[in-house]
Design an enzyme around this catalytic site. Structure first.
Site, mmCIF file in Angstrom:
data_model
loop_
_atom_site.group_PDB
_atom_site.id
_atom_site.type_symbol
_atom_site.label_atom_id
_atom_site.label_comp_id
_atom_site.label_asym_id
_atom_site.label_seq_id
_atom_site.Cartn_x
_atom_site.Cartn_y
_atom_site.Cartn_z
ATOM 1 N N ASN A 217 0.848 -1.200 0.000
ATOM 2 C CA ASN A 217 0.000 0.000 0.000
ATOM 3 C C ASN A 217 0.878 1.243 0.000
ATOM 4 O O ASN A 217 2.107 1.147 -0.020
ATOM 5 C CB ASN A 217 -0.954 -0.036 1.198
ATOM 6 C CG ASN A 217 -0.197 -0.072 2.513
ATOM 7 O OD1 ASN A 217 0.537 0.848 2.850
ATOM 8 N ND2 ASN A 217 -0.342 -1.166 3.250
ATOM 9 N N ILE A 316 -1.518 -7.113 14.668
ATOM 10 C CA ILE A 316 -0.366 -6.972 15.573
ATOM 11 C C ILE A 316 -0.739 -6.119 16.780
ATOM 12 O O ILE A 316 -0.466 -6.480 17.934
ATOM 13 C CB ILE A 316 0.831 -6.352 14.805
ATOM 14 C CG1 ILE A 316 1.170 -7.240 13.593
ATOM 15 C CG2 ILE A 316 2.042 -6.183 15.715
ATOM 16 C CD1 ILE A 316 2.112 -6.601 12.589
HETATM 17 O O1 C5P Z 1 -7.719 -2.202 11.546
HETATM 18 P P1 C5P Z 1 -6.864 -1.111 11.040
HETATM 19 O O2 C5P Z 1 -5.844 -1.559 10.033
HETATM 20 O O3 C5P Z 1 -7.582 0.101 10.573
HETATM 21 O O4 C5P Z 1 -6.058 -0.625 12.351
HETATM 22 C C1 C5P Z 1 -5.044 0.286 12.308
HETATM 23 C C2 C5P Z 1 -4.122 0.141 13.499
HETATM 24 O O5 C5P Z 1 -3.893 -1.230 13.795
HETATM 25 C C3 C5P Z 1 -2.777 0.727 13.234
HETATM 26 O O6 C5P Z 1 -2.236 1.132 14.476
HETATM 27 C C4 C5P Z 1 -2.020 -0.451 12.650
HETATM 28 O O7 C5P Z 1 -0.618 -0.314 12.798
HETATM 29 C C5 C5P Z 1 -2.553 -1.599 13.477
HETATM 30 N N1 C5P Z 1 -2.633 -2.886 12.759
HETATM 31 C C6 C5P Z 1 -1.821 -3.919 13.132
HETATM 32 N N2 C5P Z 1 -1.928 -5.140 12.509
HETATM 33 C C7 C5P Z 1 -2.823 -5.330 11.538
HETATM 34 C C8 C5P Z 1 -3.670 -4.285 11.143
HETATM 35 C C9 C5P Z 1 -3.545 -3.074 11.768
HETATM 36 O O8 C5P Z 1 -0.974 -3.732 14.025
HETATM 37 N N3 C5P Z 1 -2.899 -6.498 10.943
#
Ligand code: C5P
Length: 410
Positions: A217, A316
């Site tokens: 992305n 994560i």
């Molecule tokens: O669910 P979304 O991607 O919108 O969430 C964003 C937040 O979650 C950010 O802090 C991103 O770094 C973290 N995130 C993560 N692992 C994922 C998806 C998002 O740590 N697989």
């Protein structure tokens, strides 16, 4: 730019070939808004002339404790007092092994050492950028002197490593002007996170389809890198787990490069037990191809397109926030939400879903790749806006905010 506005720096040069870098450092300090008063030892003048430094600093260079010229209209013939009283810091770059030994003993037989001894300890910082041959740097006497100078309150910067003017290779080079500039800027930031271990994720992830293709992305990593820099400036030990980006590592930050979400999770889990703060800025891919082809998927000319199926990546942030240390806030977790609309509602919902104490909302399309941004900090009490500013400025405000919160925790 203008990170050093209002700061007055006495730039001291001692004898060493790195004096040529001090000319550029002088310019860099001024470009950031500092005023610079250069003081040179006799040995420094064997390497570079006062004319160069006078032209760059726009001020007369001082080199003698017997200089009778008035300083800022004060004609008491005491340049060692007058020059040190107006300074925010004395930065000695390059600082020779001999000059460090001298400082350590409080000797004061030339203007620069006299200035250092005469400076008010509580107001004027002493910053030292050593520069010398690798054997001189490694010598126990030099290492002892560095330790003692630090114990006396001086900030002794690290040295660089690499080719030396003498033809040898090793530790002892003076840091580059831009590196020193970053150190000086960091020095003046409030030390709100001293003793904290901060773990940051940044950038996109890359999920392989086959050996040459993948899904990623547009995250540039700039916000996460700015946060890592700001946390380190605030005195924390910082580990930055970065997806594929081509940004320079902030000084003093330990960087671990990863590619996929699963690599990122593994690196984070390895470093989380020692961390006290976790800040997830990475734009982690939500899904990855269910299996990556071992060989390049070939176009066979039949017009048939490959069928891709996806599986969800681990979250994560949620994994860490919902771990025992995350729940007890021994590991204070901060997440980001990149939204396209309804920022407050989406950020609040995401905060609750992931069980994160602090979630930072921003408008995705307005931030990706940009140097500035605006943030919305959402916690259990409500929302606070940080107005549009550079990512570094916002990162510093966010770090101050986190420092307040973890201060309140204990
Ligand atoms: O669910 P979304 O991607 O919108 O969430 C964003 C937040 O979650 C950010 O802090 C991103 O770094 C973290 N995130 C993560 N692992 C994922 C998806 C998002 O740590 N697989």
């Amino acid at each position: 730019m203008n990170e050093l506005a209002g700061k007055h720096i006495v730039l001291g040069l001692t004898g060493g070939i790195a004096c040529y870098k001090a000319a550029e450092l002088c310019r860099a300090l001024i470009k950031e808004g500092a005023t610079v008063q250069v003081v040179m030892t006799a040995a420094a003048q064997q390497f570079i002339t006062p004319v160069t430094l006078q032209a760059l600093s726009g001020r007369t260079v001082y080199d003698s404790q017997w200089d009778a010229r008035p300083v800022n209209g004060v004609g008491n013939n005491m340049p060692h007092i007058n020059l040190s009283r107006e300074a925010d810091a004395i930065l000695i770059a390059p600082c020779s092994a001999d000059f460090m030994a001298k400082l350590l003993h409080g000797r004061a037989d030339d203007l620069l050492s006299l200035l250092c001894l005469a400076r008010p300890l509580d107001k004027v910082a002493l910053l030292i950028a050593p520069a010398m041959n690798r054997e001189m740097w490694a010598h126990p006497a030099t290492q002892r002197n560095v330790a003692r100078l630090r114990a006396d309150g001086a900030t002794v910067f690290e040295v660089g490593s690499g080719d030396q003017a003498c033809g040898e290779t090793g530790d002892g080079r003076m840091l580059e002007p831009q590196e020193l500039l970053e150190e000086v800027i960091a020095f003046f930031q409030p030390k709100t996170l001293t003793g904290q271990q901060v773990l940051v994720t940044a950038g996109p992830t890359y999920e392989a389809i086959d050996p040459v293709r993948g899904i990623t992305n547009l995250s540039s990593g700039k916000m996460g890198f700015a946060i890592a820099r700001a946390a380190r400036e605030a005195g924390a030990a910082v580990t930055l787990v970065a997806g594929p980006v081509s940004l320079a590592t902030p000084r003093g930050v330990r960087r671990i490069d990863v590619r996929s979400a699963r690599d990122m999770l593994q690196a984070v889990q390895e470093h989380a037990p020692a961390a006290t703060v976790f800040i997830a800025t990475a734009a982690v891919a939500d899904w990855r191809p269910a299996s990556a082809a071992e060989q390049k998927i070939k176009k066979d000319g039949s017009g048939k397109t490959p069928e891709l199926s996806f599986v969800e990546n681990p979250d994560i942030l949620a994994t860490l926030a919902q771990s025992p240390r995350g729940r007890s806030r021994a590991l204070y977790c901060v997440g980001f939400a990149a939204e396209s609309h309804d920022l407050l509602a989406h950020t609040q919902a995401k905060r609750q879903r992931k069980e994160v104490p602090l979630l930072v909302g921003n408008i995705g399309p307005a931030t990706f790749g940009q140097d500035d941004n605006a943030l919305l900090l959402v916690d259990e009490l409500g929302a606070t806006e940080l107005a549009r500013a550079s990512k570094l400025s916002l990162a510093r405000q966010l770090i101050a905010n986190i420092a307040n919160r973890i201060g309140a925790r204990g």
